[in-house]
Design an enzyme around this catalytic site. Sequence first.
Site, PDB file in Angstrom:
ATOM      1  CB  CYS A  77     -17.880  24.644  -1.999  1.00 35.73           C
ATOM      2  SG  CYS A  77     -17.454  23.086  -0.975  1.00 35.73           S
TER       3      CYS A  77
ATOM      4  CB  CYS B 159     -16.794  16.565  -3.471  1.00 34.91           C
ATOM      5  SG  CYS B 159     -17.650  17.780  -4.006  1.00 34.91           S
TER       6      CYS B 159
HETATM    7 FE1  FES Z   1     -17.807  21.262  -2.139  1.00 32.10          FE
HETATM    8 FE2  FES Z   1     -18.961  19.294  -2.548  1.00 32.10          FE
HETATM    9  S1  FES Z   1     -19.018  21.240  -3.812  1.00 32.10           S
HETATM   10  S2  FES Z   1     -17.622  19.404  -0.937  1.00 32.10           S
END
Ligand code: FES
Length: 208
Positions: free
Chosen positions: A34, A105
């Site tokens: 992300c 995450c």
């Molecule tokens: Fe990537 Fe949370 S969406 S660290």
Amino acid sequence: MQYSDKVMEHFMHPHNVGKMENPDATATEGSPACGDQVTVYLKVDEESHTISDVSFLSYGCASNIATASMITDLAKGKTLEEAKKITWRDAMEALDGLPPVKVHCSVLAADTLLTAISNYEIAKGLKEVPDFTKETIVEELKKIIYPKVGEDIVSLKMVKYVGFNHGEILIDLNIPSFDQWRGNVADEIREHLEKYPDVKDIQINFPE
Ligand code: FES
């Protein structure tokens, strides 16, 4: 997205936030999934090798903040050896779980803590800079989460073969062509492995 009360609590009131002055070690890692980032700062007691203080800065989503808050709580007061055993699963369980697409995450938070500890150990001569081997590749693959179910691709037995020779990596993945996450997983593998100077080429094969 459904978050647990614990995640919301650590997101709204995160623990151990902030840049540390004169840390003994630090690490910043980004998530290829992300683009979010987290930085971890450590203070270590030289005699007992205990983490006397730890803090973080987050450049990311709610669960990035919550998992960094939890992992720093778990690490505080632990010896380096104990802290190295804290996994992303520990952080996730302590938060009463995360949605599958947010499991990475937790991997990011655990990975950054581990890198900060490793940076400390290398700087203090407690360990050598590790060689890049096939085991390094497997360890990186264990950090890649298949977003549909929130488990890593090694545990899910999606990795059929890993080879490393003269800088060239060969990986066979057991993910069929109709799987919509196939490209995403391959991109993540590349981003995880390309950062190593020893890696010259990465070939990823799938079943027909
Ligand atoms: Fe990537 Fe949370 S969406 S660290």
